[in-house]
Design a protein around this motif. Structure first.
Motif, PDB file in Angstrom:
ATOM      1  N   GLY A  13       0.813  -1.228   0.000  1.00  0.00           N
ATOM      2  CA  GLY A  13       0.000   0.000   0.000  1.00  0.00           C
ATOM      3  C   GLY A  13       0.834   1.260   0.000  1.00  0.00           C
ATOM      4  N   LEU A  44       7.250   6.664   1.408  1.00  0.00           N
ATOM      5  CA  LEU A  44       6.992   8.108   1.465  1.00  0.00           C
ATOM      6  C   LEU A  44       6.875   8.599   2.906  1.00  0.00           C
ATOM      7  CD1 LEU A  44       4.224   8.430  -1.277  1.00  0.00           C
ATOM      8  CD2 LEU A  44       6.505   9.452  -1.377  1.00  0.00           C
ATOM      9  N   CYS A 127      10.711  -1.685  -2.953  1.00  0.00           N
ATOM     10  CA  CYS A 127      12.070  -2.237  -3.037  1.00  0.00           C
ATOM     11  C   CYS A 127      12.699  -2.198  -1.650  1.00  0.00           C
ATOM     12  CB  CYS A 127      12.905  -1.444  -4.038  1.00  0.00           C
ATOM     13  SG  CYS A 127      13.065   0.277  -3.615  1.00  0.00           S
ATOM     14  N   GLN A 152      16.938   6.520   8.367  1.00  0.00           N
ATOM     15  CA  GLN A 152      15.922   7.544   8.078  1.00  0.00           C
ATOM     16  C   GLN A 152      14.629   7.237   8.842  1.00  0.00           C
ATOM     17  OE1 GLN A 152      14.171   7.561   4.079  1.00  0.00           O
ATOM     18  NE2 GLN A 152      14.653   9.728   3.972  1.00  0.00           N
TER      19      GLN A 152
END
Ligand SMILES: Cc1cc2nc3c(=O)[nH]c(=O)nc-3n(C[C@H](O)[C@H](O)[C@H](O)COP(=O)(O)OP(=O)(O)OC[C@H]3O[C@@H](n4cnc5c(N)ncnc54)[C@H](O)[C@@H]3O)c2cc1C
Length: 423
Positions: A13, A44, A127, A152
């Motif tokens: 998703g 994202l 990925c 991150q």
């Protein structure tokens, strides 16, 4: 437990999964998305820098803002979403016992193991990052070594600083963005080390993420050892001169944290297990002009298909894939496909075949850095098209269209194969 039956089940998703699902929902199909995290959005959600959405929304958004633009549309749709649910396999069912041929997707969640039946499946699992094992860095095995994406996530989502004295290996955009992020968070970033003679990331990221923060970039340098017992203490770095290691010029960079930004690989263990043919050049499924893999009814889009630079391209490709799935569900398929392959100085071309009766979008990556380059698209002696590019480089995906005007010339050739090269 068998939960239900859908026309299409989307695995993952992120941007690709959401955009393809929304397109199929818009066209009236019953769609489910299965996502292993607790929210939709994918990679994202951890990219809090801006630079997303310039094409799709004509705005510069952060990653979470871009994700929200898509996920906010889901409640107004009929899409069924399973979050906190990890797909553990899918398989094709043959027609029989009063049932049409289709797919069975199995996923695990806090409720146990669930199976969904569908006519089609869209692979959108994104990925993952290459790690130390993939790039074989010698030395000890201390704590303090992270992939840049994991760091991150720790900093941007979990609020955890992985360390204070940082070196980054790899100058792709994720490495560059993390150099700035760690510096912003108060860490000392000693250097970014890059094996190639040029940065892999965008020039604007080199300026904004390294130069503006005074972070050195060592080009043509190889990490020859990781040192430290419990925690990493330093890395040994060696320049490459005339294709060989200049051992006498090796030096140490102190650090307690090493971030690896050494490439991304499409996440295709599930695809491989299900018998989907993979393209070694992309790491993703081999797909035809309609983004359908070697298995009938199994489609792919986004980073699971080939690694993209921009989410805008992911969304466009996913929307197109949603439309192709819809055509397939309606029983419409191209009457003919022309094979496409990578020629000289081209790493890969996606998709692997084109529909001469439609407008096809083609993506490719160059193997070389070249200014004033030309893409030559030919079928044997016939030059189908030439495209001039100001520059090509391996880190920048190139996309262009090939439509009926160009492909019409091949209509009378039965076994035409298109080859794309950079002469
Ligand atoms: C660090 C970084 C910086 C970037 N910066 C930019 C930028 O500045 N501008 C820009 O345009 N683009 C940028 N991108 C690229 C862009 O964000 C991605 O290409 C895009 O978001 C990928 O979307 P996707 O849906 O293909 O993959 P993903 O977002 O990775 O989504 C895949 C989803 O599948 C799920 N999944 C995987 N396996 C399973 C399973 N077995 N079961 C259930 N779910 C599963 C994952 O949890 C994930 O949510 C950046 C990417 C990264 C990594």
């Amino acid at each position: 437990m068998m939960y239900g039956t859908f026309d299409v089940v989307v695995l993952g998703g992120g941007a690709a999964g959401m955009a393809s699902a929304l397109e199929m929902d818009r066209r009236g199909w019953r769609v489910a998305i299965i996502e292993r995290e607790s929210r939709l959005g994918g990679i994202l959600l951890q990219c809090i820098h801006t630079g997303f959405g310039l094409i799709e929304f004509d705005e510069e958004l952060s990653g979470p803002e871009f994700a929200e633009r898509l996920s906010d549309r889901i409640p107004g749709s009929k899409i069924t979403v399973f979050v906190g649910s990890t797909v553990i396999g899918f398989e094709s069912m043959e027609e029989g016992k009063g049932k049409a041929a289709g797919q069975v997707v199995t996923f695990a969640s806090a409720k146990g193991v669930t199976r969904l039946e569908s006519r089609a499946v869209v692979l959108a699992m994104g990925c993952r990052e290459r790690n130390r094992g993939n790039v074989r860095i010698p030395g000890t095995r201390p704590a303090g070594i992270f992939t840049a994406g994991l760091a991150q996530r720790l900093v941007n989502i979990d609020g955890i600083m992985p360390g204070r004295e940082v070196v980054i290996i790899g100058s792709g955009d994720i490495g560059l963005v993390m150099a700035r992020r760690m510096a912003w968070s108060g860490a000392r970033v000693h250097a970014v080390v890059e094996i190639l003679p040029r940065p892999s990331g965008l020039p604007r990221n080199v300026v904004q993420c390294l130069n503006d923060f005074g972070i050195p970039l060592y080009l043509s340098h190889v990490t020859t050892a990781i040192k430290g017992k419990d925690r990493v203490r330093s890395i040994e770095v060696c320049p490459v001169e005339n294709g060989a290691l200049a051992i006498s010029k090796a030096f140490e960079l102190p650090c307690d944290t090493l971030l690896l930004s050494v490439g991304l690989v499409p996440e295709n263990e599930l695809s491989r297990d299900a018998g989907v043919q993979l393209n070694p050049a992309t790491g993703g499924p081999r797909v035809d002009s309609q983004m359908m893999s070697s298995k009938s009814g199994v489609f792919a889009c986004g980073n699971v298909l080939h690694v993209h630079d921009l989410v805008d391209n992911v969304v466009e490709e996913a929307r197109r894939t949603g439309a192709f799935v819809s055509f397939w569900l309606e029983g419409t398929r191209p009457s003919r496909e022309i094979k496409v392959k990578a020629g000289s100085k081209v790493r890969y071309v996606c998709p692997g075949s084109l529909d001469p009766a439609s407008n096809n979008q083609v993506s490719l990556r160059s193997l070389v850095v070249k200014d004033g380059a030309q893409l030559e698209i030919r079928a044997g002696e016939i030059v189908v098209k030439r495209i001039m590019k100001n520059h090509v480089r391996p880190s920048e995906m190139i996309t262009f269209n090939l439509g009926t005007t160009e492909l019409g010339a091949l209509a009378h050739i039965d076994d035409a194969t298109i080859e794309i090269s950079i002469p």
